[in-house]
Design a protein around this motif. Structure first.
Motif, PDB file in Angstrom:
ATOM      1  N   THR A   1      15.757  32.699  -5.993  1.00 44.12           N
ATOM      2  CA  THR A   1      15.728  31.526  -4.777  1.00 44.12           C
ATOM      3  C   THR A   1      17.229  30.815  -4.892  1.00 44.12           C
ATOM      4  N   VAL A   2      17.559  30.569  -3.818  1.00 42.28           N
ATOM      5  CA  VAL A   2      18.670  29.860  -3.560  1.00 42.28           C
ATOM      6  C   VAL A   2      18.494  28.318  -3.207  1.00 42.28           C
ATOM      7  N   ILE A   3      19.103  27.211  -3.592  1.00 48.12           N
ATOM      8  CA  ILE A   3      18.797  25.962  -2.996  1.00 48.12           C
ATOM      9  C   ILE A   3      19.794  25.088  -2.760  1.00 48.12           C
ATOM     10  N   GLY A   4      20.038  24.388  -1.984  1.00 46.39           N
ATOM     11  CA  GLY A   4      21.022  23.452  -1.701  1.00 46.39           C
ATOM     12  C   GLY A   4      20.406  22.104  -1.234  1.00 46.39           C
ATOM     13  N   LEU A   5      20.884  20.779  -1.698  1.00 44.63           N
ATOM     14  CA  LEU A   5      20.400  19.786  -1.548  1.00 44.63           C
ATOM     15  C   LEU A   5      21.037  19.018  -0.389  1.00 44.63           C
TER      16      LEU A   5
ATOM     17  N   ILE B   1      24.470  12.890   0.155  1.00 44.80           N
ATOM     18  CA  ILE B   1      24.882  13.674  -1.106  1.00 44.80           C
ATOM     19  C   ILE B   1      24.592  15.078  -0.767  1.00 44.80           C
ATOM     20  N   VAL B   2      25.638  15.918  -0.528  1.00 46.12           N
ATOM     21  CA  VAL B   2      25.508  17.286  -0.062  1.00 46.12           C
ATOM     22  C   VAL B   2      25.996  18.262  -1.030  1.00 46.12           C
ATOM     23  N   SER B   3      25.017  19.037  -1.685  1.00 47.97           N
ATOM     24  CA  SER B   3      25.386  19.769  -2.690  1.00 47.97           C
ATOM     25  C   SER B   3      25.884  21.397  -2.301  1.00 47.97           C
ATOM     26  N   GLU B   4      26.532  22.105  -2.936  1.00 49.42           N
ATOM     27  CA  GLU B   4      26.640  23.749  -2.720  1.00 49.42           C
ATOM     28  C   GLU B   4      25.191  23.998  -3.074  1.00 49.42           C
ATOM     29  N   PRO B   5      24.870  25.446  -2.728  1.00 54.84           N
ATOM     30  CA  PRO B   5      23.684  26.027  -2.878  1.00 54.84           C
ATOM     31  C   PRO B   5      23.536  26.628  -4.299  1.00 54.84           C
ATOM     32  N   ASP B   6      23.715  25.686  -5.224  1.00 49.90           N
ATOM     33  CA  ASP B   6      23.765  26.051  -6.614  1.00 49.90           C
ATOM     34  C   ASP B   6      22.640  26.166  -7.376  1.00 49.90           C
TER      35      ASP B   6
ATOM     36  N   SER C   1      13.711  24.722  15.877  1.00 53.13           N
ATOM     37  CA  SER C   1      14.729  25.811  15.417  1.00 53.13           C
ATOM     38  C   SER C   1      16.084  25.089  14.641  1.00 53.13           C
ATOM     39  N   LYS C   2      16.817  25.765  14.199  1.00 48.41           N
ATOM     40  CA  LYS C   2      17.807  24.893  13.367  1.00 48.41           C
ATOM     41  C   LYS C   2      19.051  24.466  14.599  1.00 48.41           C
ATOM     42  N   GLU C   3      19.373  23.274  14.375  1.00 40.64           N
ATOM     43  CA  GLU C   3      20.404  22.819  15.503  1.00 40.64           C
ATOM     44  C   GLU C   3      21.562  22.971  15.106  1.00 40.64           C
TER      45      GLU C   3
ATOM     46  N   VAL D   1      15.468  19.833   1.688  1.00 44.13           N
ATOM     47  CA  VAL D   1      15.848  20.974   0.637  1.00 44.13           C
ATOM     48  C   VAL D   1      16.007  22.257   1.384  1.00 44.13           C
ATOM     49  N   ASN D   2      17.178  22.818   1.187  1.00 36.79           N
ATOM     50  CA  ASN D   2      17.476  24.106   1.963  1.00 36.79           C
ATOM     51  C   ASN D   2      17.272  25.288   1.165  1.00 36.79           C
ATOM     52  N   ILE D   3      16.782  26.194   1.688  1.00 38.38           N
ATOM     53  CA  ILE D   3      16.106  27.350   0.551  1.00 38.38           C
ATOM     54  C   ILE D   3      16.109  28.533   1.431  1.00 38.38           C
ATOM     55  N   SER D   4      16.712  29.384   0.493  1.00 39.08           N
ATOM     56  CA  SER D   4      16.681  30.935   0.906  1.00 39.08           C
ATOM     57  C   SER D   4      16.422  31.802  -0.111  1.00 39.08           C
ATOM     58  N   VAL D   5      16.257  33.144   0.118  1.00 42.59           N
ATOM     59  CA  VAL D   5      15.756  33.759  -1.120  1.00 42.59           C
ATOM     60  C   VAL D   5      16.960  35.207  -0.887  1.00 42.59           C
TER      61      VAL D   5
ATOM     62  N   GLU E   1      23.769  39.127  -1.133  1.00 40.94           N
ATOM     63  CA  GLU E   1      24.393  38.372  -0.359  1.00 40.94           C
ATOM     64  C   GLU E   1      23.400  37.167   0.015  1.00 40.94           C
ATOM     65  N   LEU E   2      23.999  35.778   0.240  1.00 40.11           N
ATOM     66  CA  LEU E   2      22.995  35.020   0.740  1.00 40.11           C
ATOM     67  C   LEU E   2      22.214  35.068   1.782  1.00 40.11           C
ATOM     68  N   GLY E   3      20.994  34.673   1.780  1.00 38.74           N
ATOM     69  CA  GLY E   3      19.916  34.937   2.546  1.00 38.74           C
ATOM     70  C   GLY E   3      19.890  33.855   3.927  1.00 38.74           C
ATOM     71  N   VAL E   4      19.138  34.015   4.802  1.00 33.13           N
ATOM     72  CA  VAL E   4      18.802  32.899   5.803  1.00 33.13           C
ATOM     73  C   VAL E   4      18.161  31.851   5.323  1.00 33.13           C
TER      74      VAL E   4
HETATM   75  P1  ADP Z   1      24.865  22.429   8.228  1.00 35.59           P
HETATM   76  O1  ADP Z   1      26.375  22.344   8.572  1.00 35.59           O
HETATM   77  O2  ADP Z   1      23.908  23.478   8.930  1.00 35.59           O
HETATM   78  O3  ADP Z   1      24.170  21.092   7.812  1.00 35.59           O
HETATM   79  P2  ADP Z   1      25.874  23.220   5.530  1.00 35.59           P
HETATM   80  O4  ADP Z   1      26.738  24.319   5.445  1.00 35.59           O
HETATM   81  O5  ADP Z   1      26.221  21.747   5.660  1.00 35.59           O
HETATM   82  O6  ADP Z   1      24.682  23.326   6.683  1.00 35.59           O
HETATM   83  O7  ADP Z   1      24.679  23.154   4.429  1.00 35.59           O
HETATM   84  C1  ADP Z   1      23.473  22.031   4.447  1.00 35.59           C
HETATM   85  C2  ADP Z   1      22.899  22.542   2.960  1.00 35.59           C
HETATM   86  O8  ADP Z   1      22.233  23.685   2.918  1.00 35.59           O
HETATM   87  C3  ADP Z   1      23.735  22.370   1.806  1.00 35.59           C
HETATM   88  O9  ADP Z   1      23.337  21.466   0.577  1.00 35.59           O
HETATM   89  C4  ADP Z   1      23.838  23.562   1.445  1.00 35.59           C
HETATM   90  O10 ADP Z   1      24.303  23.950  -0.054  1.00 35.59           O
HETATM   91  C5  ADP Z   1      22.858  24.409   1.771  1.00 35.59           C
HETATM   92  N1  ADP Z   1      22.781  25.746   2.081  1.00 35.59           N
HETATM   93  C6  ADP Z   1      23.778  26.442   2.768  1.00 35.59           C
HETATM   94  N2  ADP Z   1      23.439  27.757   2.964  1.00 35.59           N
HETATM   95  C7  ADP Z   1      22.382  27.908   1.968  1.00 35.59           C
HETATM   96  C8  ADP Z   1      21.667  29.244   1.710  1.00 35.59           C
HETATM   97  N3  ADP Z   1      21.936  30.235   2.312  1.00 35.59           N
HETATM   98  N4  ADP Z   1      20.381  29.014   1.056  1.00 35.59           N
HETATM   99  C9  ADP Z   1      20.172  27.703   0.476  1.00 35.59           C
HETATM  100  N5  ADP Z   1      20.997  26.614   0.827  1.00 35.59           N
HETATM  101  C10 ADP Z   1      21.911  26.712   1.504  1.00 35.59           C
END
Ligand code: ADP
Ligand code: ZN
Ligand code: MG
Length: 473
Positions: free
Chosen positions: A5-9, A152-157, A260-262, A194-198, A204-207
């Motif tokens: 699971t990959v999550i970014g906040l 506060i935007v994190s990387e997907p870490d 759907s994602k804007e 919460v942004n989530i992909s698997v 590679e990172l998923g959708v």
């Molecule tokens: P947007 O520009 O559409 O808002 P961003 O690139 O700014 O998207 O990312 C928003 C959030 O999504 C960030 O916290 C980032 O870490 C997270 N994120 C981006 N790609 C992924 C992914 N593949 N899986 C999980 N989280 C992600």
């Protein structure tokens, strides 16, 4: 197949300023609906916003602590959208030039340190609130429009819900100690999308999907688990993940699609024409750095070195900003840092547990507790009376001195009364007396207890002990 699971906040935190970000309206939570409004926070034609300087100071505090790069020149942008909670039909935010970039927050995963990288932190204004009446009506409350926010935007870490929770707890601690947000999730002053992909491990990172409406740590953790499972299910049966925004329903434990994602184009972002660029000088940054409030770990170290608290006491007390504030106030009032620490880790914690009081709800009067600490350390009340009075202050906010005199809890140092009680008990408990005299030390404790009881529990135990010893020998 092995999935990861990959999550970014994206965390939104409301800032604790007196007034809103671009006008003089109160930024306090609550209030009668639509009473904290003006032409500026509703963007009536002809009104002009003026930036609240405090917002920049608060953002800089956070940026310094998280090791972000503070932009010397950042800008505001307009994000346009129509929704009933936004009377302006646009939100002033920062897209192209946010105030803070980079930085990181370290979390501690069972002794292992992990640094979560931050992408950026930007300033924006909050929208209003929609209240759904349940009669098919929706009411609008614009009081929250224009309350300052940091996003506060994190990387997907992150790779698990546990990591996310550790990060949020740490972030909340920092925001609270910096005094820039009250972080009350139930009042919306700390919100996480919460942004989530698997993906296949290492692949590679998923959708991703983005989940909104997460109002508690518990909900976040459940939502992550649910969403990761949902995505894995789709992928394993040969399907594809649609990039969309989901709304979490914590009552049924499921998410549903909101839209759907804007992308940025949908919002017709453009530079905010009514505000100047934000210029921050090196000197200003140094000033903020110099006046930075003390963080939890700094307090912990100081309590140990300056007040000689144990590691345990210092950790319990710094566990929440409200507790350490309470401690410092009691300690300052009583001038007895050790006894005050003992009070917090003992009675206060016990009473909080007993009454199900969370640290953020704690509202006990520090001065009153400080008075009691002074009374017990000066030997004016004994431990039993102290405990009883602390509880009365905690639960009923009584005046401590009144309470003590009304309940006759002042320690009795009247030696005639003590002598009288000792001889009565010695006469009543003749066998215990002879036990003691024939060498049974244990009988002393029993006799001592009887005398204390006779004196209504308020006698000075030292005086009783002395008198009893004297009469027995
Ligand atoms: P947007 O520009 O559409 O808002 P961003 O690139 O700014 O998207 O990312 C928003 C959030 O999504 C960030 O916290 C980032 O870490 C997270 N994120 C981006 N790609 C992924 C992914 N593949 N899986 C999980 N989280 C992600
Ligand atoms: Zn206003
Ligand atoms: Mg984004």
């Amino acid at each position: 197949m092995k999935w990861e699971t990959v999550i970014g906040l994206e965390v939104h935190t409301e800032l604790l300023t007196e007034s809103k970000i671009f006008c003089g309206c109160s930024a306090k939570f609550g209030g009668e609906p639509n009473t904290r409004l003006c032409p500026i926070c509703t963007a009536m034609p002809g009104s002009l916003p003026v930036l609240n300087k405090r917002v920049l100071e608060y953002a800089m505090r956070l940026g310094i602590v998280l090791g972000c790069t503070i932009s010397k020149s950042s800008k505001f942008d307009r994000k346009n959208y129509f929704y009933p909670d936004l009377p302006k039909a646009y939100q002033i935010s920062q897209l192209y030039a946010p105030i803070l970039r980079g930085g990181q927050l370290e979390i501690d995963l069972d002794g292992q340190k992990k640094a979560v990288r931050l992408r950026e932190i930007h300033i924006e204004e909050d929208a209003g609130k929609l209240l759904h009446s349940g009669f098919g009506e929706t009411h609008m409350d614009f009081n929250r429009c224009g309350v300052p926010l940091l996003e506060i935007v994190s990387e997907p870490d992150f790779s698990s819900g546990d990591e996310v929770l550790l990060y949020l707890e740490k972030l909340r601690e920092i925001l609270l100690y910096l005094g820039i947000s009250d972080c009350k999730m139930q009042e919306g002053s700390l919100r996480a999308d919460v942004n989530i992909s698997v993906r296949q491990i290492g692949g590679e990172l998923g959708v991703r999907t983005e989940m909104k409406n997460l109002n508690s740590f518990k909900a976040i953790s459940r939502a992550i688990e649910y969403e990761a499972d949902r995505q894995i299910g789709i992928l394993e049966s040969g399907g594809k993940i649609a990039q969309e925004t989901l709304r979490w329903d914590d009552d049924i434990g499921e998410s549903y699609s909101m839209r759907s994602k804007e992308n940025a184009q949908d919002y017709r972002y453009f530079p905010e024409p009514d505000l100047l660029p934000i210029n921050i000088s090196e000197e200003w940054i140094s000033e903020i750095r110099k006046d930075l409030p003390e963080l939890a770990h700094q307090k912990r170290e100081r309590y140990i070195s300056e007040y000689k608290l144990s590691e345990f006491e210092a950790s319990v007390i710094t566990g929440h900003k409200n507790i350490s504030d309470l401690y410092e106030n009691i300690s300052a009032h009583s001038n007895a840092p050790l006894e005050s620490a003992r009070l917090i880790t003992g009675e206060v914690m016990r009473l909080m547990n007993q009454t199900n009081t969370l640290p953020e709800e704690l509202s006990v009067d520090a001065q009153k507790l400080g008075t009691l600490v002074t009374l017990v350390t000066d030997g004016k009340i004994n431990r039993g009376a102290y405990k009883q009075a602390v509880e009365a202050v905690f639960t009923e906010d009584v005046d401590p001195e009144d309470y003590i005199s009304k309940n006759g809890l002042m320690m009795q140092n009247d030696s005639a009364a003590v002598k009288e009680a000792v001889s009565v008990i010695m006469a009543e408990q003749a066998s215990a007396v002879s036990d003691y005299r024939s060498g049974k030390e244990k009988a002393f404790g029993f006799l001592m207890g009887q005398v204390m009881k006779k004196l209504g529990g308020t006698a000075n135990p030292e005086a009783v002990k002395e008198m009893l010893k004297k009469e027995l020998s």
